[in-house]
Design a protein around this motif. Structure first.
Motif, PDB file in Angstrom:
ATOM      1  N   GLY A   1      25.923 -20.928  42.103  1.00 47.83           N
ATOM      2  CA  GLY A   1      27.045 -20.005  41.983  1.00 47.83           C
ATOM      3  C   GLY A   1      26.940 -18.810  42.917  1.00 47.83           C
ATOM      4  O   GLY A   1      27.943 -18.208  43.293  1.00 47.83           O
ATOM      5  N   ASN A   2      25.710 -18.475  43.300  1.00 50.79           N
ATOM      6  CA  ASN A   2      25.529 -17.309  44.157  1.00 50.79           C
ATOM      7  C   ASN A   2      25.759 -17.603  45.625  1.00 50.79           C
ATOM      8  O   ASN A   2      25.734 -16.711  46.459  1.00 50.79           O
ATOM      9  CB  ASN A   2      24.104 -16.765  44.006  1.00 50.79           C
ATOM     10  N   ILE A   3      25.913 -18.888  45.936  1.00 49.88           N
ATOM     11  CA  ILE A   3      26.069 -19.230  47.356  1.00 49.88           C
ATOM     12  C   ILE A   3      27.523 -19.080  47.743  1.00 49.88           C
ATOM     13  O   ILE A   3      28.411 -19.609  47.105  1.00 49.88           O
ATOM     14  CB  ILE A   3      25.605 -20.671  47.608  1.00 49.88           C
ATOM     15  N   SER A   4      27.752 -18.339  48.788  1.00 45.83           N
ATOM     16  CA  SER A   4      29.116 -18.164  49.240  1.00 45.83           C
ATOM     17  C   SER A   4      29.522 -19.374  50.056  1.00 45.83           C
ATOM     18  O   SER A   4      28.789 -19.822  50.932  1.00 45.83           O
ATOM     19  CB  SER A   4      29.200 -16.908  50.097  1.00 45.83           C
ATOM     20  N   SER A   5      30.675 -19.914  49.741  1.00 48.50           N
ATOM     21  CA  SER A   5      31.105 -21.123  50.454  1.00 48.50           C
ATOM     22  C   SER A   5      31.321 -20.849  51.937  1.00 48.50           C
ATOM     23  O   SER A   5      31.339 -21.758  52.748  1.00 48.50           O
ATOM     24  CB  SER A   5      32.380 -21.666  49.833  1.00 48.50           C
ATOM     25  N   ASN A   6      31.479 -19.575  52.282  1.00 47.25           N
ATOM     26  CA  ASN A   6      31.676 -19.274  53.702  1.00 47.25           C
ATOM     27  C   ASN A   6      30.416 -19.529  54.513  1.00 47.25           C
ATOM     28  O   ASN A   6      30.476 -19.741  55.716  1.00 47.25           O
ATOM     29  CB  ASN A   6      32.052 -17.801  53.882  1.00 47.25           C
ATOM     30  N   ASN A   7      29.265 -19.475  53.836  1.00 49.66           N
ATOM     31  CA  ASN A   7      28.016 -19.639  54.568  1.00 49.66           C
ATOM     32  C   ASN A   7      27.649 -21.103  54.758  1.00 49.66           C
ATOM     33  O   ASN A   7      26.672 -21.413  55.404  1.00 49.66           O
ATOM     34  CB  ASN A   7      26.871 -18.948  53.827  1.00 49.66           C
ATOM     35  N   VAL A   8      28.413 -21.978  54.132  1.00 42.90           N
ATOM     36  CA  VAL A   8      28.090 -23.399  54.231  1.00 42.90           C
ATOM     37  C   VAL A   8      29.072 -24.038  55.193  1.00 42.90           C
ATOM     38  O   VAL A   8      30.279 -24.013  54.967  1.00 42.90           O
ATOM     39  CB  VAL A   8      28.183 -24.071  52.854  1.00 42.90           C
ATOM     40  N   GLN A   9      28.574 -24.561  56.260  1.00 47.86           N
ATOM     41  CA  GLN A   9      29.470 -25.103  57.274  1.00 47.86           C
ATOM     42  C   GLN A   9      29.438 -26.620  57.353  1.00 47.86           C
ATOM     43  O   GLN A   9      30.452 -27.248  57.610  1.00 47.86           O
ATOM     44  CB  GLN A   9      29.122 -24.515  58.652  1.00 47.86           C
ATOM     45  N   GLU A  10      28.279 -27.217  57.104  1.00 48.01           N
ATOM     46  CA  GLU A  10      28.180 -28.665  57.317  1.00 48.01           C
ATOM     47  C   GLU A  10      29.015 -29.410  56.273  1.00 48.01           C
ATOM     48  O   GLU A  10      28.935 -29.107  55.084  1.00 48.01           O
ATOM     49  CB  GLU A  10      26.721 -29.096  57.227  1.00 48.01           C
ATOM     50  N   PRO A  11      29.797 -30.391  56.728  1.00 52.78           N
ATOM     51  CA  PRO A  11      30.704 -31.090  55.818  1.00 52.78           C
ATOM     52  C   PRO A  11      30.014 -31.650  54.586  1.00 52.78           C
ATOM     53  O   PRO A  11      30.508 -31.469  53.465  1.00 52.78           O
ATOM     54  CB  PRO A  11      31.272 -32.217  56.673  1.00 52.78           C
ATOM     55  N   LYS A  12      28.858 -32.279  54.776  1.00 52.11           N
ATOM     56  CA  LYS A  12      28.185 -32.907  53.632  1.00 52.11           C
ATOM     57  C   LYS A  12      27.832 -31.859  52.578  1.00 52.11           C
ATOM     58  O   LYS A  12      28.024 -32.075  51.386  1.00 52.11           O
ATOM     59  CB  LYS A  12      26.897 -33.592  54.091  1.00 52.11           C
ATOM     60  N   ALA A  13      27.313 -30.725  53.065  1.00 52.50           N
ATOM     61  CA  ALA A  13      26.892 -29.675  52.149  1.00 52.50           C
ATOM     62  C   ALA A  13      28.106 -29.047  51.483  1.00 52.50           C
ATOM     63  O   ALA A  13      28.107 -28.757  50.286  1.00 52.50           O
ATOM     64  CB  ALA A  13      26.107 -28.621  52.910  1.00 52.50           C
ATOM     65  N   LYS A  14      29.154 -28.849  52.257  1.00 56.08           N
ATOM     66  CA  LYS A  14      30.360 -28.239  51.721  1.00 56.08           C
ATOM     67  C   LYS A  14      30.945 -29.144  50.644  1.00 56.08           C
ATOM     68  O   LYS A  14      31.360 -28.682  49.578  1.00 56.08           O
ATOM     69  CB  LYS A  14      31.368 -28.032  52.854  1.00 56.08           C
ATOM     70  N   ALA A  15      30.969 -30.439  50.939  1.00 57.45           N
ATOM     71  CA  ALA A  15      31.482 -31.391  49.968  1.00 57.45           C
ATOM     72  C   ALA A  15      30.648 -31.334  48.694  1.00 57.45           C
ATOM     73  O   ALA A  15      31.190 -31.368  47.586  1.00 57.45           O
ATOM     74  CB  ALA A  15      31.458 -32.796  50.554  1.00 57.45           C
ATOM     75  N   ALA A  16      29.326 -31.220  48.849  1.00 59.00           N
ATOM     76  CA  ALA A  16      28.451 -31.161  47.676  1.00 59.00           C
ATOM     77  C   ALA A  16      28.740 -29.920  46.846  1.00 59.00           C
ATOM     78  O   ALA A  16      28.840 -29.977  45.620  1.00 59.00           O
ATOM     79  CB  ALA A  16      26.992 -31.162  48.116  1.00 59.00           C
ATOM     80  N   LEU A  17      28.909 -28.800  47.536  1.00 64.68           N
ATOM     81  CA  LEU A  17      29.190 -27.547  46.841  1.00 64.68           C
ATOM     82  C   LEU A  17      30.516 -27.661  46.082  1.00 64.68           C
ATOM     83  O   LEU A  17      30.617 -27.281  44.910  1.00 64.68           O
ATOM     84  CB  LEU A  17      29.242 -26.405  47.857  1.00 64.68           C
TER      85      LEU A  17
END
Lengths: 341, 844
Positions: free
Chosen positions: B453-469
């Protein structure tokens, strides 16, 4: 095609050419291409490896060394190929030259060990292992049969032998019984696991604060092996996020190359105080702390000691009634000796 | 510079040739020396020969010296002979007439009194490989096989094999296989025996397709008398020949157990051999012999462990890699064998990354209850490694170990620490792993969600990781306070999200979130569905439409479809079937193990795929330049067209309603108005009671969705029509590289119009036609009825490239198309474009 057969063969070709030309690079091959052709011709035919024993190859194709040069000038016969085929291709000890003759019969046995170790940032030994070799240099007339035994063979974890070693005496009594090839060769490789300590310690400390990282590395003797530790060298790669580094040492010299490889050459560790290197690393702007930590690769050499503790008991010569000179030496080097920070 | 060989110390080393004049110069000098008997002639000859050969090696044609070289080689000097043989061997292939000249002198040398010269001459004679000279080989080979020197016999045996490859019938007619068989069983010299074995194996294997006798002989090699004969002499063989014999023994099927033990006792010391190839070959024999005896098989694992581990740590990285891939295969079959030796697989700083990667796989495979803690600790060290790909791999390894169910507690803590490391690639990898973990161990959700919950989605760029989030946001939206708002902001940035995978996940996550927290998510859901419907990616569009209709039909049904109660995943699908693994094990000690594929996958033609391509491209004519020179007029015309086109394109872009003719995007214009005109009256919203929370009265769904739909149609621009850059350029090297790298995004079959087939007399006609449609050809080839083309095209105003392989069969009027694209999502559009261009071929 078994993959290892190809790789082993290529390694062997490299070794042989290296032995012949004293170096394996583009220039040495270009300058000696005739010899390289001749060697490859004998070593492989239609994809099948043939003769790869350096001893036999040297009989078929003389290496371009000074002796043969002098010989060719004196005798006027400059062929670098021997006139006759080596007799031993048909003998039952294919690794041995047919019938060498020496005025001084001598055998030198060297224990050469490499210590691979990994030490983590808390100074705990994660892994420590010794890979050793028994190198023999034998110059004995005739067909000698040697036996070599160790005082403490039980410490060896795994062994590999030159084809000349007979397996049964080793299996039953841990005695190496063999007819040696002529000249320098590797009689045996061994591995000793689970060593408890290293001869020297390397303690790196990194503290970062506000875009600056302080680095301090101490090196010293841990368990005095009784012999001097020399050629000590600490090398590490600065992480890419470091803009500049300013490092000084109390002993030895520090060198930072443009590819951010930092080398601290210490040489011999002084008896009185442990050398240390310290300084500051400036981090990239915007970076508060260091996230990537360098691994320190340590190099050292100790003459006269086999750190595994392996000891040669005795070396006997059977079958040939000569008196001969025996020499033993030991040497330990750092292999992959890494300290993490 | 290394010391020059002795013979050249009186003259400078072979100089770089300056060209023709030097060759004629050499010719003159050779001629002068040819007849001379003066002392020291051999030395000057050597220098000349060296020059000739060094010229030959760098590619200068010195074949005109053939006669002189042969004349000069009438000498007793072996080095001169060797150089001459080398020279002859090189030019005989391309110059059969000259080869005839040499036969004479080689045949004479085959009768020399020095066995070395006899052997060398015979080897050179067999290496000429000129088909019409085979008759001259039979005699020397026959006497070579009977020579009293083993060196000559060794050479002669291989010579027979060479002869077989030049002319199989000559070899069989001379009854050489029978002679070899006799030699194999009777010769004193083991090298001769070994060469006989390998030659016969090759000959009989090739012959066995046509001759039953050869097939029988080949089978016989694996019979008891032969195998025992070789085994009894094993110690006399050279290390390479030992490998050969072991390979044979591994195929032998012993009749009873005592035989198995006899063989193993005999071969046990081979495991201690310094040569890794011998060790591995012995390992194979041991493993295959004991397959039927489970308990002995286990003991064999114990026995081979130490020698194999020694091989890993000594020797070159290449050797380590080959051994490690075999260990990996073994550990898959018997995971416990290395469980106490895991430290051998710790990575060392200096190792090349291919070794490190394999070691990481080993560490994952050997992890069990007792060693997990140490292994994971070690792996975490690598996560901070300078080598980023290895850092990623090691995080994945940690995750895999967690999924193997050992010590999950500690591992989850570690993974969560990774999330806090603030390095984007570490965060990305860890997010993907946390997602997988949660699918298997839902009980950890509390701990994980708190950190995620503390991870900002803006800091995640890779598609796989973003999809996981996004998946986690949807799945655990009831526990994550701001999930709906995070999702909403993601939906707002829909257009900036380039990965279709992420958009798909976003749709589903918003749906799930909606069922759990309807009032907060309604707005986001409407926006997401609208954006999804307008999406130009087929899958995203379809999913949005599906969700929309599902909601329209019945919300509770929708929930049971989209967010049913889930069971934890117990086992993730294994990527390789056990059948394939067994097959690889059968091929132990071969490249199959290194490639992790059974041999048919990389030896059979149909499996080779792109490997083949690089060969073909070499054979096809490169049309990149010729295309330009052939049709300059068309170029100009095309440029004019281009100007016209671009103005209409601009209109297309501005007007979202009309899809460009080039792009057959599914049209919503029909379905959307119908949806808005019946504003979801039949959407059974009353049943949302099932979700446990009725929506606030003011937020009627028809209102909401209706609104969003009008917004959707008005603001989301339809995807721009695909236009191609008419002047795209790509050099063949880049093309090959891209072709190898990119996956096939589309593979289709079209039929061609009869008119098109009629016009396809030469490949060039089609090339020009396609060029007028901005599709360039880089290579073409083939003859009627099969033509093969490689095309490429580039998106207008973008660097994105499409690569096409097009095979046209004119007799069936079919064309097979494979499309690879930088931008996968638009490959469908490009395919349509390509097809329309192709269908217009031949039309007036």
């Amino acid at each position: 095609m078994p993959p290892l057969m190809a790789i082993e063969f290529l390694c062997r070709v490299a070794d042989v050419i290296n032995g012949y030309l004293g170096g394996l690079n583009e220039d040495s091959i270009k300058d000696n291409f005739v010899i390289v052709y001749e060697l490859l011709d004998e070593m492989i035919d239609n994809g099948f490896p043939l003769t790869t024993e350096p001893n036999i190859l040297q009989e078929m194709i003389a290496p371009p060394n000074i002796v043969s040069k002098v010989l060719s000038v004196v005798t006027g016969n400059s062929s670098n190929v021997s006139d006759t085929l080596p007799g031993s291709t048909a003998s039952c000890v294919p690794w041995r030259t047919a019938d060498p003759k020496y005025a001084n019969n001598e055998v030198y046995v060297d224990l050469v060990e490499q210590m691979d170790a990994t030490i983590n940032r808390d100074g705990v030994l994660v892994k420590c292992e010794i890979n050793g070799e028994v190198q023999v240099n034998s110059h004995i007339t005739g067909l000698p049969d040697l036996t070599l035994s160790f005082a403490n063979p039980s410490i060896l974890d795994d062994v590999r032998f030159h084809p000349c070693v007979r397996f049964r005496p080793w299996e039953s009594n841990q005695i190496l019984s063999f007819v040696p090839p002529d000249g320098q060769f590797k009689l045996m490789n061994y591995r000793v696991r689970k060593l408890k300590s290293t001869p020297i310690y390397v303690k790196p400390q990194l503290t970062s604060d506000g875009g600056i990282c302080r680095l301090n590395v101490m090196v010293g003797m841990r368990n005095d092996p009784g012999k001097t530790v020399d050629s000590v060298n600490v090398q590490f790669q600065l992480p890419p996020c470091i803009l500049s580094a300013d490092l000084t040492s109390t002993h030895g010299t520090v060198n930072i190359l443009s590819n951010k490889t930092c080398t601290w050459s210490i040489g011999r560790i002084p008896k009185d105080k442990a050398p240390s290197m310290s300084g500051t690393l400036v981090l990239e702007t915007g970076l508060e702390r260091l996230h990537v930590f360098p691994t320190f690769q340590v190099d050292f050499r100790i003459m006269g000691v086999a750190l595994s503790g392996l000891q040669i008991d005795k070396l006997d010569l059977k079958t040939v009634p000569y008196r001969f000179y025996k020499g033993f030496r030991a040497l330990t080097r750092a292999g992959e000796f890494e300290v993490r920070s | 510079m290394a010391p020059p060989p002795p013979q050249s110390n009186r003259s400078p080393s072979p100089s770089q040739p300056s060209g023709k004049s030097e060759v004629s110069d050499l010719k003159l000098q050779l001629r002068q020396l040819a007849g001379s008997r003066a002392p020291g002639t051999d030395d000057s000859k050597r220098d000349l020969f060296k020059k000739v050969i060094s010229n030959m090696t760098i590619g200068i044609d010195v074949s005109s010296l053939f006669g002189e070289m042969v004349m000069c080689s009438a000498t007793s000097d072996i080095v001169l002979k060797k150089m001459c043989y080398l020279y002859v061997g090189n030019y005989a292939k391309v110059n059969p007439d000259l080869a005839l000249l040499t036969i004479n002198f080689l045949q004479r040398d085959c009768k020399d009194q020095d066995p070395m010269i006899r052997g060398l001459a015979l080897r050179s004679l067999c290496s000429l490989r000129v088909a019409n000279l085979v008759e001259y080989l039979v005699g020397p080979l026959g006497s070579g096989l009977k020579d009293n020197n083993s060196y000559v016999r060794t050479v002669a045996v291989i010579g027979v094999l060479k002869l077989y490859h030049i002319s199989a019938t000559t070899c069989i007619d001379a009854d050489f296989p029978e002679t070899l068989k006799h030699l194999m069983l009777n010769d004193q010299d083991t090298q001769v025996v070994a060469n006989c074995l390998s030659a016969l194996q090759e000959i009989w294997t090739l012959e066995s397709t046509t001759s039953e006798e050869a097939a029988r002989e080949r089978e016989n090699l694996h019979s008891k008398p032969y195998v025992y004969y070789f085994l009894n002499r094993i110690k006399e063989f050279s290390e390479w020949a030992q490998c050969l014999v072991m390979e044979l023994v591994a195929k032998y099927i012993p009749s009873d157990n005592s035989e198995i033990f006899d063989i193993m006792n005999l071969l046990e010391d081979r495991l201690q051999h310094a040569n890794g190839a011998v060790v591995l070959a012995t390992t194979k024999v041991f493993l295959h012999l004991t397959l039927s005896m489970a308990d002995v098989h286990q003991q064999v694992y114990e026995r081979i462990k130490a020698p194999l581990l020694t091989q890993v740590s000594s020797g070159s990285p290449e050797q380590s890699y080959a051994i490690l891939s075999h260990l990996h295969l073994l550990v898959m079959r018997a995971p416990y064998i290395f469980s106490s030796d895991y430290k051998h697989f710790y990575c060392q700083y200096n190792e090349p990354s291919y070794v490190k990667k394999l070691k990481l796989e080993m560490l994952t495979a050997v992890a069990n209850e007792s060693n997990t803690y140490e292994i994971v600790t070690e792996l975490c060290e690598y996560a901070a490694n300078v080598d980023i790909p290895i850092a990623r791999e090691s995080i994945r390894a940690v995750g895999k170990i967690a999924l193997q169910q050992y010590d999950v507690n500690a591992i989850v803590d570690r993974l969560l620490q990774f999330l806090e490391m603030e390095k984007d690639y570490v965060t990305s990898e860890a997010l993907v792993l946390v997602k997988d973990l949660l699918r298997k161990y839902p009980q950890w959700s509390q701990d994980c969600i708190a950190v995620v919950g503390n991870i900002s989605s803006n800091n995640v760029q890779e598609p796989k990781a973003k999809a996981a989030l996004i998946w986690m946001l949807g799945e655990y939206s009831q526990d994550m306070h701001d999930a709906p708002y995070v999702l909403e902001s993601l939906v707002e940035n829909w257009d900036e999200e380039h990965s279709a995978e992420v958009r798909l996940h976003l749709l589903t996550a918003v749906m799930k979130c909606f069922f759990k927290r309807p009032p907060e998510t309604q707005k986001a859901l409407g926006a997401a569905l609208a954006a999804g419907l307008a999406d130009f990616h087929q899958d995203v569009h379809d999913r949005a439409l599906f969700y929309y209709r599902l909601l329209q039909y019945n919300v509770s049904v929708a929930e049971s479809v989209v967010n049913p109660p889930k069971q934890a995943v117990s086992v993730f699908a294994d990527t390789q079937s056990s059948e394939v693994k067994d097959r690889i094990f059968d091929e132990f000690n071969s490249l199959s193990v290194v490639y992790q594929k059974p041999s048919y996958m990389f030896t059979d033609k149909e499996h080779r795929g792109t490997l083949e391509f690089s060969d073909e491209l070499g054979n096809l004519s490169i049309n990149a330049e010729t295309g330009d020179s052939v049709v300059p007029a068309q170029r100009v015309e095309e440029n004019d067209k281009d100007l016209l086109l671009s103005t209409t394109e601009k209109d297309d872009v501005r007007d979202p309603g009309s899809n460009g003719s080039a792009y057959n995007a599914p049209s919503y214009n029909g379905s959307v108005p119908s949806a808005t005109s019946q504003p979801l009256a039949d959407l059974a919203f009353s049943s949302t009671g099932a979700t446990g929370q009725a929506p606030a009265p003011g937020l009627a769904i028809d209102d909401l969705l209706g609104l969003d739909f009008s917004v959707g149609t008005a603001t989301t621009p339809s995807p721009p029509p695909l236009t191609l850059n008419p002047k795209a350029v790509l050099d063949p090297g880049t093309f090959q590289q891209k072709w190898r790298q990119l996956p096939i995004s589309l593979s289709e079959e079209y039929s061609l119009s009869p008119l098109g087939i009629a016009s396809l007399v030469t490949p060039n006609a089609l090339l020009r036609h396609m060029q007028s449609h901005s599709i360039q050809c880089i290579a073409s080839g083939g003859q009627s009825p099969n033509f093969k083309f490689f095309f490429f095209a580039q998106k207008a105003e973008e660097a994105s490239i499409y690569l096409v392989e097009c095979i046209i069969n004119t007799s069936s009027a079919k064309s097979q198309i494979k499309i690879k694209a930088d931008d996968q999502s638009s490959s469908q559009a490009f395919s349509t474009l390509f097809q329309s261009a192709l269908s217009k071929f031949g039309l007036p």
